[in-house]
Design a protein around this motif. Structure first.
Motif, short mmCIF file in Angstrom:
data_model
loop_
_atom_site.label_atom_id
_atom_site.label_comp_id
_atom_site.label_asym_id
_atom_site.label_seq_id
_atom_site.Cartn_x
_atom_site.Cartn_y
_atom_site.Cartn_z
N ARG A 39 0.85 -1.18 0.00
CA ARG A 39 0.00 0.00 0.00
C ARG A 39 0.89 1.23 0.00
N VAL A 40 0.70 2.11 -0.97
CA VAL A 40 1.55 3.29 -1.12
C VAL A 40 0.68 4.54 -1.26
N SER A 41 1.06 5.59 -0.55
CA SER A 41 0.40 6.89 -0.67
C SER A 41 1.44 7.92 -1.08
N VAL A 42 1.06 8.80 -2.01
CA VAL A 42 1.97 9.86 -2.47
C VAL A 42 1.41 11.20 -2.02
N TYR A 43 2.25 12.01 -1.37
CA TYR A 43 1.81 13.32 -0.88
C TYR A 43 2.80 14.40 -1.29
N ASP A 44 2.24 15.59 -1.52
CA ASP A 44 3.03 16.82 -1.68
C ASP A 44 2.72 17.67 -0.45
N PRO A 45 3.63 17.75 0.52
CA PRO A 45 3.34 18.50 1.75
C PRO A 45 2.95 19.95 1.51
N SER A 46 3.44 20.55 0.43
CA SER A 46 3.14 21.95 0.18
C SER A 46 1.66 22.17 -0.08
N GLU A 47 0.92 21.11 -0.39
CA GLU A 47 -0.52 21.25 -0.62
C GLU A 47 -1.33 21.28 0.68
N GLY A 48 -0.71 20.84 1.77
CA GLY A 48 -1.47 20.80 3.02
C GLY A 48 -0.79 21.42 4.21
N LEU A 49 0.44 21.89 4.03
CA LEU A 49 1.19 22.43 5.16
C LEU A 49 0.55 23.70 5.72
N PHE A 50 0.06 24.55 4.81
CA PHE A 50 -0.62 25.79 5.21
C PHE A 50 -1.99 25.81 4.54
N PRO A 51 -3.02 25.37 5.23
CA PRO A 51 -4.36 25.24 4.62
C PRO A 51 -4.88 26.50 3.93
N LEU A 52 -4.54 27.69 4.44
CA LEU A 52 -5.07 28.93 3.87
C LEU A 52 -4.09 29.62 2.93
N PHE A 53 -2.95 28.99 2.66
CA PHE A 53 -1.94 29.61 1.80
C PHE A 53 -1.56 28.64 0.68
N PRO A 54 -1.63 29.07 -0.59
CA PRO A 54 -1.37 28.17 -1.73
C PRO A 54 0.13 27.94 -1.94
N LEU A 55 0.77 27.27 -0.98
CA LEU A 55 2.22 27.10 -1.02
C LEU A 55 2.67 26.33 -2.26
N ALA A 56 1.90 25.31 -2.67
CA ALA A 56 2.29 24.51 -3.84
C ALA A 56 2.39 25.38 -5.09
N ARG A 57 1.39 26.23 -5.30
CA ARG A 57 1.41 27.11 -6.48
C ARG A 57 2.54 28.13 -6.40
N VAL A 58 2.77 28.66 -5.20
CA VAL A 58 3.85 29.64 -5.02
C VAL A 58 5.21 29.00 -5.30
#
Length: 371
Positions: A39-58
């Motif tokens: 079982r494998v899960s892939v995550y990008d922490p920048s998508e959830g590290l700051f819920p109100l800030f679009p860190l992934a896009r930045v």
């Protein structure tokens, strides 16, 4: 060195949107591990590290700016800083983001093992403690020393150059494994079939690509040179996810040149199968996709520091060569006029290019993760 005693039930793979290669590597690793039911899960922490800030896009936009503005001046400065002061840089990132990262990590649930495809994520994971961490290095050659910081369980590197860097950083040799380039299985389709699928003419075809992120000024310069030279070839202009580059490509095609413009597309493997030669940057993902399709790459863009080792790897393996964008039309004319010219200059029989790479990676990952 820590060693897990039981077979992992759940592996979490982490990546960041700083170059498409990191994300692509994460998903390839996941697909390899899932082969036997892991079982494998892939995550990008920048998508959830700051819920109100679009860190992934930045982060994605900043990376594109950093490698393109003034010949990559910003990226070069940051890359050198990290390479000269890897411990200090890692510690600073931990001070700024460590607590929030650990909180986010706890929120996604426990894992038996972690795999990171971005240097600082491996450091943060190891610092968080708990499950063992494997860091998958996504560039070749004398890679940045920041990759080899912290109590990471195991490093997987692509060549002897990156292995040497790890050893120079004090990593024990039993913590590093060399796994051949991450080549996909490619498209089981010949050139003629691919061209019919893409509704292309049956003529010498050049794929000009900026990679998944559509980066690189040299790519645009090479496309302009090919259009201006009016070579009797067919052009596939792939802009990835870069909307500005796609508009530039579209304007070029308005001149009536035989060309097709695409953005990020699931048909990219088909484009590789349909072309005769690739013109692009020295991103590890771009080079390996081309190697997988057995298509030579004319490298017109190299991100300083980060991709120089990739370029050297490609030239040593005779699967690509560095060239000035303005010299691309002359090279293409020569290749189009003589099929033997490509065969003499490039080779895909080198031992470094193994079609069995996925099995090798799977064996090494499973050995590392299961003890």
């Amino acid at each position: 060195m820590r060693g897990p005693a039981t077979r992992p039930r759940h592996v979490i793979v982490l990546t960041l949107p700083l170059g498409n290669g990191h994300t692509a590597a994460a998903h390839v690793i996941a697909s390899v591990l899932r082969r036997d039911g892991t079982r494998v899960s892939v995550y990008d922490p920048s998508e959830g590290l700051f819920p109100l800030f679009p860190l992934a896009r930045v982060l994605s936009r900043f990376y594109r700016f950093a490698v393109n503005w003034r010949a990559g001046t910003v990226h070069i400065a940051l890359y050198r800083l990290a390479d000269r002061h890897p411990a200090g840089t890692s510690r600073m990132v931990s001070i700024l983001f460590g607590r929030r990262f650990r909180s986010w990590l706890a929120s996604i649930g426990p894992a038996d093992s972690y795999v990171s495809t971005f240097s600082l994520l491996g450091y943060l994971l190891a610092e968080a403690g708990g499950a063992p961490v494997v860091s998958f290095v996504t560039d070749a050659g004398a890679v940045n020393r920041i990759w080899f910081q912290g109590a990471v369980e195991k490093y997987i590197v692509p060549d002897t150059g990156s292995l040497a860097t790890a050893l120079l950083c004090g990593v024990d040799s039993d913590r590093v494994s060399v796994v051949r380039p991450p080549m996909s299985a490619g498209v089981e389709m010949d050139k003629d079939q691919a061209r019919r699928r893409l509704k292309l003419e049956d003529r010498f075809t050049v794929l000009v690509t900026g990679g998944g992120s559509g980066l690189g000024k040299g790519v645009l310069e090479a496309a302009r040179a090919l259009v201006s030279a009016r070579t009797d070839v067919q052009l596939l202009l792939n802009a990835g996810s870069n909307a500005d580059l796609r508009r530039e490509f579209t304007d070029l095609c308005a001149t009536g040149t035989r060309c097709t413009v695409t953005g990020f597309s699931p048909d990219f493997p088909l484009m590789l199968a349909a072309c005769d030669v690739v013109v692009g940057k020295a991103g590890w993902l771009t080079l390996n996709e081309a190697m997988s399709a057995r298509r030579p790459t004319l490298i017109v863009d190299v991100v300083p520091g980060q991709e120089e080792g990739n370029c050297s790897f490609a030239e040593k393996a005779r699967v690509g060569r560095r060239i000035e964008p303005g010299d691309v039309p002359e090279a293409v004319r020569r290749y189009a006029a003589s099929a033997s010219a490509l065969k003499e200059e490039f080779s895909f029989s080198n031992d470094m290019l193994s079609s069995a790479w996925a099995d090798e990676m799977a064996r090494d990952l499973k050995k590392t993760l299961t003890g």
